[in-house]
Write an enzyme that holds these catalytic residues in place. Structure first.
Site, PDB file in Angstrom:
ATOM      1  N   GLY B  76      -9.633 -12.934 -15.358  1.00 12.01           N
ATOM      2  CA  GLY B  76      -9.700 -11.505 -15.426  1.00 12.01           C
ATOM      3  C   GLY B  76     -11.013 -10.936 -15.913  1.00 12.01           C
ATOM      4  N   THR B  77     -11.710 -11.371 -16.849  1.00 13.24           N
ATOM      5  CA  THR B  77     -13.019 -11.075 -17.217  1.00 13.24           C
ATOM      6  C   THR B  77     -14.144 -11.142 -16.139  1.00 13.24           C
ATOM      7  OG1 THR B  77     -12.562 -11.319 -19.572  1.00 13.24           O
ATOM      8  CG2 THR B  77     -14.958 -11.452 -19.073  1.00 13.24           C
ATOM      9  N   GLN B 224      -1.843  -7.976 -16.070  1.00 10.25           N
ATOM     10  CA  GLN B 224      -0.403  -7.896 -16.822  1.00 10.25           C
ATOM     11  C   GLN B 224       0.655  -7.631 -15.693  1.00 10.25           C
ATOM     12  OE1 GLN B 224      -0.138  -8.915 -19.977  1.00 10.25           O
ATOM     13  NE2 GLN B 224      -2.134  -8.846 -20.549  1.00 10.25           N
ATOM     14  N   CYS B 370      -7.855  -6.577 -39.293  1.00 12.98           N
ATOM     15  CA  CYS B 370      -7.985  -7.803 -39.759  1.00 12.98           C
ATOM     16  C   CYS B 370      -7.801  -9.115 -39.035  1.00 12.98           C
ATOM     17  CB  CYS B 370      -7.057  -7.804 -41.042  1.00 12.98           C
ATOM     18  SG  CYS B 370      -7.326  -6.850 -42.275  1.00 12.98           S
TER      19      CYS B 370
END
Lengths: 137, 431
Positions: B76-77, B224, B370
């Protein structure tokens, strides 16, 4: 095969995170503590509050408790910090103020570098609590 | 400390799905038996070529495209970057070199492609995207901004759905590319791609004053979508579409960029003539065969899985919101992928929740800072207009082919205790 028990943090961090010690449940009772300090913000994702009870004559910490909203290392470092202070009996405030983030990280068996700066807040919250205590004396 | 044989419940299919064993079977001959370079003219090469052609045919059929419109990539990238940077580098030549872009106007009929290099205050070529794209799109657009392109990042509203009217308003004479994802990878909200495509087609046809005729093109990252949504390119009306093998029970390192005939792009890599020279390098035959098999399976099982997972998803969402206080669903409840539940737990932090869940054998992900390398909270949750603490407490559950009601029931059994424990020592709201 990879070690299935491998965890993203050290086992000591995991232990403190899964079984945190020295935290306060609910609001403190009237007179239970002498001072409190809080650091962090919702924006950065970690907030920690520390309460201290101090023996006036000796300047020793009789009790210290914490509450943390934050990630695993924020919770574990709060738990570890309080344990470092309480494990050998009542530590003097000045002595506790000398505990550095590096020492907390070492006590926890190391932390990922990107977590070091943001999530060790317990020492800073304690510093505030100590300042508040001194200011009221 | 963890029990070694504890059953795992994997609920992070949006991050990566396991290879389907039927896909693995389809790939198996192409590691050792059929190993030739598909560009060779002898038997071994021809066998590999045949596999490649057949896979391309399968993908084209599922997409309703032509075989020569399919470019195989590494995922995808790469497909996103190839589409965005490829179009951008192509149009750069019309705008002059060295980052100094000159205006190129069409005539009244919109047909002229004459280059007119203007002096100083010429408008830059323009790209439209949204605030909550995948980093592969966002960061490609940011790179282009640094090299002189203008970019508009559209708001997505509190439901996480782009309004086609906002696209219409953002279109400029110099807009060369619109890139809007089909379904958001974090919150699963489905974008009105057909309506947006109509807006763009209408604008393109109007012609007047347009910088370069034929532009802008419409690209969508549909990583997706397979298995749940219609991604027939004719019906969607898109010019370019990105797919990723590892999200569709295919192999990692496989992907596709659909690119409509007639579109010109500059490749990112330079080499041989593979993939029409747009993606040079010896083809990843096993990966491509696996990708095609995975895509075909997704399409075949789409209706059944959509029905099954929508019911499971709604069961999960309803029960979490009912059982646990101070929770909310991120993104539209209806315009969302059948497998996505993204829920914020206030006064508990996402990374802490997922690590406690991990300890119970459940895998899912979070929008908390985080959990990210840059320590920024999810740009998707903040794009919904929600405060940072919502992003820090956001947990994404993405269901998949192997998810059962029993799995969801187990999540519902342990989750209230985990959130309750974290809240018990949270100073943000003592309960």
């Amino acid at each position: 095969m990879a070690d299935v028990d491998k965890w993203v943090y050290s086992n000591i961090v995991k232990d403190h995170f899964m079984h945190p010690r020295g935290f306060l449940v609910g609001a403190p009772k009237e007179g239970e503590f002498d001072a409190e300090g809080e650091v962090g913000s919702p924006a950065c994702g970690d907030i920690i509050r520390i309460w201290i009870k101090v023996d006036k004559a000796t300047d020793r910490i009789k009790d210290i408790k914490w509450q943390t909203w934050g990630c695993a290392t924020a919770i574990a470092s709060a738990s570890a910090f309080v344990e470092m202070i309480m494990k050998n009996g009542d530590m003097k405030i000045d002595e506790a103020l000398k505990i550095t983030p590096t020492e907390i990280a070492e006590y926890l068996g190391g932390l990922p570098s990107r977590k070091f700066h943001c999530s060790i807040l317990a020492d800073k919250a304690f510093k505030k609590a100590a300042e508040n205590y001194r200011a009221n004396q | 400390m963890k029990e070694k044989n504890k059953k795992r419940i994997y609920l992070d299919h949006a991050a990566g799905a396991p290879l389907d064993k039927r896909v693995k079977k389809a790939m198996e001959p192409y590691f050792m038996d059929v190993f030739g370079n598909p560009n060779a003219i002898y038997k071994e090469g021809l066998e590999a070529r045949e596999a490649l052609d057949s896979a391309r045919g399968t993908v084209a059929e599922v997409l309703g495209a032509k075989a020569d419109e399919i470019i195989f990539t590494s995922g995808g990238t790469e497909s996103d970057n190839l589409a965005i940077l490829g179009v951008a580098n192509e149009v750069k030549q019309f705008y002059g070199a060295g980052g100094k872009f000159a205006s190129l106007r069409t005539d009244k009929t919109g047909n002229s492609t004459e280059v007119k290099l203007s002096s100083s205050s010429s408008p830059s070529p323009h790209i439209i995207t949204t605030k909550f794209e995948h980093p592969a799109v966002l960061n490609a657009c940011k790179v282009l901004e640094k090299s002189g392109f203008a970019a508009t990042y559209l708001d997505v509203g509190k439901d996480g759905v782009v309004n086609p009217k906002d696209v219409a308003k953002a279109l400029r004479a110099n807009t060369v590319l619109v890139t809007i994802m089909y379904a958001n990878n974090e919150i699963g909200t489905v974008q009105p791609i057909r309506e947006i495509a109509k807006v763009i087609r209408k604008f393109r046809k109007a012609g007047n004053g347009k910088a370069i005729s034929g532009y802008p093109f419409f690209h969508t990252d549909a990583c997706q979508a397979p298995g749940y949504l219609d991604f027939n390119v004719e019906r969607l009306g898109v010019d370019m579409l990105t797919l990723n093998g590892s999200k569709i029970y295919g192999p990692k390192g496989s992907g596709v960029l659909y690119m409509k005939r007639g579109i010109k792009i500059i490749p990112m890599m330079h080499g041989g003539e593979q993939e029409k020279g747009l993606r040079p390098g010896t083809e990843n035959v096993a990966g491509i065969v696996g990708f095609a098999a995975a895509l075909a399976l997704c399409e075949r099982e789409k209706e059944r899985e959509t029905k099954r997972l929508t019911a499971l998803r709604d069961y999960l969402i309803k029960n979490v919101l009912n059982k646990i206080s101070k929770t909310s669903l991120n993104g539209s409840a209806t315009e969302r992928l059948p497998n996505n539940a993204n829920i914020t737990f206030l006064d508990a932090e996402g990374e802490a929740i997922i690590l406690y869940l991990d300890n119970e054998g459940i895998a899912c992900s979070t929008g908390s800072a985080c959990n990210s390398a840059n320590l920024e909270p999810s740009h998707v949750i903040t794009a919904l207009g929600k405060p940072h603490e919502h992003a820090h407490g956001a947990v994404r559950f993405t269901l998949g082919r192997n998810t059962t009601k029993k799995d969801i029931d187990f999540v519902l059994k342990v989750l209230p205790g985990i959130v309750g424990k974290l809240r018990s020592f949270s100073p943000t709201s003592i309960i």
